[in-house]
Write a protein that holds these residues in place. Structure first.
Motif, short mmCIF file in Angstrom:
data_model
loop_
_atom_site.label_atom_id
_atom_site.label_comp_id
_atom_site.label_asym_id
_atom_site.label_seq_id
_atom_site.Cartn_x
_atom_site.Cartn_y
_atom_site.Cartn_z
N TYR A 127 44.23 26.33 40.18
CA TYR A 127 42.91 26.40 40.76
C TYR A 127 42.61 27.68 39.92
O TYR A 127 42.99 28.44 39.49
CB TYR A 127 43.16 27.43 42.19
CG TYR A 127 41.96 28.11 42.52
CD1 TYR A 127 40.71 27.38 42.56
CD2 TYR A 127 42.08 29.34 42.56
CE1 TYR A 127 39.62 28.12 43.12
CE2 TYR A 127 40.86 30.15 42.99
CZ TYR A 127 39.58 29.47 43.18
OH TYR A 127 38.54 30.24 43.41
N LYS A 181 37.45 32.28 38.82
CA LYS A 181 36.66 33.07 37.77
C LYS A 181 37.54 34.24 37.67
O LYS A 181 37.50 34.79 36.54
CB LYS A 181 35.44 33.40 38.35
CG LYS A 181 34.52 33.76 37.13
CD LYS A 181 32.94 33.84 37.59
CE LYS A 181 32.64 34.29 38.77
NZ LYS A 181 31.14 34.23 39.23
N LEU A 182 38.08 34.72 38.73
CA LEU A 182 38.81 35.95 38.50
C LEU A 182 40.28 35.91 38.71
O LEU A 182 41.16 36.59 38.00
CB LEU A 182 38.43 36.87 39.82
CG LEU A 182 36.99 37.15 39.91
CD1 LEU A 182 36.64 37.88 41.24
CD2 LEU A 182 36.56 38.31 38.66
N GLU A 183 40.77 34.93 39.49
CA GLU A 183 42.14 34.74 39.58
C GLU A 183 42.43 33.26 39.74
O GLU A 183 41.55 32.34 40.16
CB GLU A 183 42.59 35.26 40.86
CG GLU A 183 42.69 36.99 40.78
CD GLU A 183 43.21 37.62 42.27
OE1 GLU A 183 43.37 36.99 43.28
OE2 GLU A 183 43.37 38.72 42.00
N GLY A 202 34.94 37.41 44.38
CA GLY A 202 35.16 38.78 43.78
C GLY A 202 33.50 38.80 43.36
O GLY A 202 33.11 39.95 43.42
N THR A 203 32.93 37.73 42.67
CA THR A 203 31.67 38.02 42.00
C THR A 203 30.57 36.93 42.63
O THR A 203 29.33 36.97 42.22
CB THR A 203 31.70 37.79 40.50
OG1 THR A 203 32.16 36.35 40.28
CG2 THR A 203 32.39 38.54 39.82
N GLU A 234 39.54 48.94 43.81
CA GLU A 234 40.08 47.54 44.06
C GLU A 234 41.35 47.50 45.07
O GLU A 234 41.58 46.77 46.20
CB GLU A 234 39.87 46.51 43.28
CG GLU A 234 40.07 44.90 43.60
CD GLU A 234 40.33 43.83 42.44
OE1 GLU A 234 40.41 44.50 41.36
OE2 GLU A 234 40.45 42.68 42.74
N LYS A 267 40.74 48.98 48.41
CA LYS A 267 40.18 47.95 49.28
C LYS A 267 40.96 46.88 49.89
O LYS A 267 41.27 46.74 51.19
CB LYS A 267 39.05 47.24 48.50
CG LYS A 267 38.52 46.06 49.15
CD LYS A 267 37.36 45.37 48.30
CE LYS A 267 38.28 44.43 47.23
NZ LYS A 267 37.41 43.56 46.58
N SER A 301 42.58 46.19 53.82
CA SER A 301 42.78 45.02 54.82
C SER A 301 44.00 44.91 55.61
O SER A 301 44.00 44.37 56.40
CB SER A 301 42.72 43.73 53.81
OG SER A 301 41.61 43.56 53.06
N GLY A 328 39.09 32.41 49.86
CA GLY A 328 38.84 33.36 48.62
C GLY A 328 39.57 34.69 49.26
O GLY A 328 39.48 34.98 50.15
N GLY A 329 39.65 35.36 48.21
CA GLY A 329 40.42 36.82 48.18
C GLY A 329 39.75 37.90 49.24
O GLY A 329 40.48 38.32 50.15
N THR A 330 38.32 37.73 49.10
CA THR A 330 37.62 38.76 50.12
C THR A 330 37.86 38.38 51.46
O THR A 330 37.75 39.22 52.35
CB THR A 330 36.21 38.94 49.69
OG1 THR A 330 36.26 39.20 48.53
CG2 THR A 330 35.31 39.78 50.37
N1 LIG Z 1 43.93 41.66 50.38
C1 LIG Z 1 42.51 41.63 50.19
N2 LIG Z 1 41.59 42.34 50.85
C2 LIG Z 1 40.39 42.56 50.35
N3 LIG Z 1 39.95 41.63 49.35
C3 LIG Z 1 40.81 41.15 48.59
C4 LIG Z 1 42.09 41.07 48.82
N4 LIG Z 1 42.63 40.20 47.93
C5 LIG Z 1 41.90 40.11 47.04
N5 LIG Z 1 40.79 40.46 47.36
C6 LIG Z 1 39.48 40.47 46.61
O1 LIG Z 1 39.12 38.90 46.28
C7 LIG Z 1 38.00 38.83 45.11
C8 LIG Z 1 38.63 37.74 44.40
O2 LIG Z 1 38.68 36.64 44.95
P1 LIG Z 1 39.03 35.19 44.43
O3 LIG Z 1 40.40 35.18 43.79
O4 LIG Z 1 38.51 34.21 45.52
O5 LIG Z 1 37.76 35.08 43.20
P2 LIG Z 1 37.77 33.84 42.35
O6 LIG Z 1 37.42 32.61 43.08
O7 LIG Z 1 38.73 33.96 41.47
O8 LIG Z 1 36.15 34.50 41.77
P3 LIG Z 1 34.67 34.14 42.00
O9 LIG Z 1 34.74 33.40 43.43
O10 LIG Z 1 34.24 35.49 42.12
O11 LIG Z 1 34.20 33.22 41.27
C9 LIG Z 1 38.39 40.33 44.52
O12 LIG Z 1 37.39 41.01 44.53
C10 LIG Z 1 39.64 40.98 45.00
O13 LIG Z 1 39.47 42.32 45.11
#
Ligand SMILES: Nc1ncnc2c1ncn2[C@@H]1O[C@H](COP(=O)(O)OP(=O)(O)OP(=O)(O)O)[C@@H](O)[C@H]1O
Ligand SMILES: [Mg+2]
Lengths: 589, 62
Positions: free
Chosen positions: A20, A23-25, A221-222, A287, A290, A294, A357-359
């Motif tokens: 996967y 963009k961030l992870e 994240g973004t 971060e 935050k 959760s 997604g992480g958020t």
């Molecule tokens: N347990 C948690 N509680 C709240 N926020 C979290 C948690 N774990 C990860 N995040 C947030 O999720 C975000 C990253 O999400 P995700 O990995 O889905 O992004 P991405 O798909 O890589 O990038 P993007 O969708 O922005 O292009 C970051 O802002 C991170 O701080």
């Protein structure tokens, strides 16, 4: 990188290891060779890199010519931000004029380079920086992911299914494909992120095959991306999508950054946000705070030497955080509402909300959605469902499942199957169903058999009861549209008696009356508006307590074959509906 | 998909109802909407396979 040469090379068709590319992870997932195994046992394993991370930050950093990746690279954002590339996926395949460079404020800045985007970084031991294209950065990142996976598996990984946002253009896909190829990875297929998230849930052994409307909210994240998807007999059609680059995890981080900065200013008269290095430290810690919120009711933020050499530590509780972040939370909810509206659907139509997604780990977002949707709507997220899939690796799991499903196909087969000649398909404009008797025998009730937005060809069957005494029955097949019936309960009659005397609000409630604020909440209900009758079928001499099975087969040209027969009986009645006549010169009949 | 179950009963056939072969077609389906289906998942792959081999649902099951 070097390790790739050492490990055994295996045939591409036996590969099913997937990324996967966030963009961030990013995640790398390994699935068993046999697709049946995951489908039956839900097997898929998220691979950890050398540091033990499963969600690997999509970041590369260079220190004296040495390349750092993932969490190690993320830590370089404080000391060495100029040579740390933290955002690149969404710049691939884009013109410099079309990108949003704001997320790169505290990392290597994107620059115009020919027709693409590049970073100027010191990635060798030499003092002078090099211009490294976004494509090259993506290649290096994918190479690192592949190397971690290869090390873990003891086999060289050379193919992948990669997920991308729904609004990834053909140019972006092509650039991603090329970047992967340069890293020695053949992209077997690109799958849209929300579809992959649904597949991850649908492939679980406990999943039931049912027609449903699913909202996938991918809160990253973004960016936040919402999709409304019709799932019909396990086939997925995207009905609408919306994207918001101003409402995501970064905005929640900012809420905490601002909160703690204000505290710091109060005590020390310095704004840590003014100094790039202080801000970078605060950002990393905010971060982490935050994420801790959760899970727990309180979280600590502590930064050594935040500004002017002063250490800082403070605690925040979840209630306070949720209050401060209230606006961001409502923006998530609004984005979801708008996406449902743009699919011409109602909140009541949604059967499932998948939080991805992480958020999506944030409990408050789930609970807001629980109050937005009716209780029957399933909200799939960590805080609402104990068996929820980790939203941060949800899309990756879906990609892994798809990879194992297509692992026996060669690339020509895959290309053929994903060609518009196969994927662009007529979908039913209305629901199709059968009239049954209601308590009031004179009035019929529509019972749905095929849902609106079902792709053809399709086949559906339903078993209906005959009247208790059996005999001759009629099957009336017709189309219907779903309508929302709104009823307002009778407003409470105004008593001028003693009971209301102490009610202070009474005076202004007269003013509010036409604003409906004080009125009882309206009740909204889905009802069927029966439309065009399609066919009538007689099934004769049904036994006492007998049942009738009706099967509808809709062909690619919208011609219909209908069969009705008594369950356990012989023969049955067959009939057909002709395909609709093409509209003449664009005038619909 | 497995056959659904309806709880309410079918109506009784009106005594005057008549049709050849007990079947009366009244209309064709409304004009469909063209959409893209996602090339993902086991059911899509079965759909693509049927299309490639020009097979019907029941032929596909054999
Ligand atoms: N347990 C948690 N509680 C709240 N926020 C979290 C948690 N774990 C990860 N995040 C947030 O999720 C975000 C990253 O999400 P995700 O990995 O889905 O992004 P991405 O798909 O890589 O990038 P993007 O969708 O922005 O292009 C970051 O802002 C991170 O701080
Ligand atoms: Mg994302």
């Amino acid at each position: 990188m070097e390790s790739q040469e050492e490990v055994e090379d295996i045939q591409p068709e036996t590969l099913n290891r997937i990324y996967y590319l966030g963009k961030l992870e990013s995640n790398v997932i390994h699935t068993p060779r046999d697709a049946k195994e995951i489908l039956q046992e839900g097997k898929a394993e998220v691979i950890a890199n050398e540091e033990g991370d499963r969600n690997i930050p999509s970041i590369l950093a260079y220190v004296e010519g040495e390349e750092y990746h993932g969490t190690q690279a993320k830590n370089q954002l404080v000391r060495n931000s100029k040579n740390t590339v933290a955002y690149f996926r969404d710049y691939l395949g884009k013109d410099f004029s079309a990108i949003d460079p704001t997320p790169c404020q505290a990392s290597a800045h994107p620059q115009k380079h020919d027709s693409t985007v590049a970073f100027s970084i010191q990635d060798t031991e030499s003092e002078s920086p090099n211009t490294v294209t976004v494509s090259e950065i993506a290649t290096r990142h994918i190479r690192r992911l592949a190397a971690s996976a290869s090390d873990y598996l003891g086999r060289r990984v050379n193919a992948a299914v990669i997920t991308v946002p729904t609004n990834f253009s053909d140019e972006q896909k092509e650039a991603l494909s090329k970047a992967a190829k340069d890293a020695g990875i053949e992209v077997l297929q690109m799958v849209s992120e929300p579809t992959a998230a649904i597949l991850a849930y649908d492939a679980r052994p406990e999943a039931e095959l049912k027609d449903k409307i699913i909202v996938v909210a991918d809160l990253g994240g973004t960016r936040s991306d919402v999709a409304v998807i019709a799932s019909r007999g396990g086939i997925y059609s995207i009905l609408s999508t919306k994207h918001d680059y101003e409402t995501a995890g970064a905005q929640l981080d900012q809420v905490l950054i601002d909160h703690f900065s204000k505290e710091f200013i109060k005590k020390h008269k310095t704004d840590p946000r003014q100094n790039p290095r202080s801000l970078a430290k605060l950002k990393l810690e905010a971060e982490a705070t935050k994420k801790a919120l959760s899970l727990g009711g309180n979280a600590v933020l502590s930064v050594e030497s935040l500004a002017d050499g002063v250490d800082f530590a403070s605690t925040i509780n979840r209630t306070r955080y949720e209050l401060l972040a209230g606006k961001v939370f409502s923006s998530f909810v609004n984005l979801i509402k708008e996406t449902i509206q743009s699919a011409d659907l109602d909140i009541l139509d949604v059967d499932e909300v998948i939080l991805s997604g992480g958020t999506s780990h944030t409990p408050r977002i789930s609970s807001s959605l629980q109050s937005l949707f009716p209780p029957e709507t399933r909200i799939l997220s960590p805080s609402t469902l104990p068996t929820a899939v980790d939203p941060a690796s949800l899309s990756a799991r879906g990609a892994a499942i798809q990879a194992s499903l297509i692992s026996e196909y060669d690339s020509e087969d895959i290309e053929q199957s994903t060609h518009p000649a196969v994927t662009v398909t007529p979908h039913l404009a209305n629901a199709i169903g059968i009239m049954t008797v209601s308590e009031d025998v004179k009035r019929g009730v529509f019972t749905q058999l095929v849902t609106k937005d079902t792709a053809v060809p399709c086949r559906r069957a339903i078993v209906m009861n005959a009247p208790k005494g059996g005999g001759d029955v009629i099957v009336k097949l017709c189309e219907a549209e779903r309508e929302i019936e709104v009823t307002k309960p009778e407003p409470k009659p105004k008593t001028n008696g003693a009971a209301k005397k102490d009610d202070d609000d009474d005076d202004d409630s007269d003013l509010d009356d036409d604003d409906s604020d004080d009125e009882p909440e309206e009740i909204r209900k889905k009802i069927w508006k029966v439309g065009k009758p399609l066919a009538e079928i007689a099934v004769r001499e049904v036994k006492k307590g007998g049942k009738v099975e009706v099967t509808v087969n809709i062909a690619a040209d919208m011609g219909v074959q209908i069969t009705a027969r008594e369950v356990g009986g012989k023969g049955g009645v067959r009939g057909a509906l002709e395909k609709p006549k093409p509209a003449e010169n664009g005038t619909a009949s | 998909m497995a056959a659904a179950q309806a709880s309410l009963p079918l109506p009784v056939l009106p005594s005057e109802w008549q049709a050849d072969g007990n079947f009366k077609a009244t209309a064709s389906l409304s004009t469909p909407v063209q959409r893209n289906i996602e090339a993902v998942g086991p059911h899509f792959l079965a759909h693509a396979r049927r299309l490639r081999h020009r097979r019907t649902f029941s032929e596909d099951e054999k």
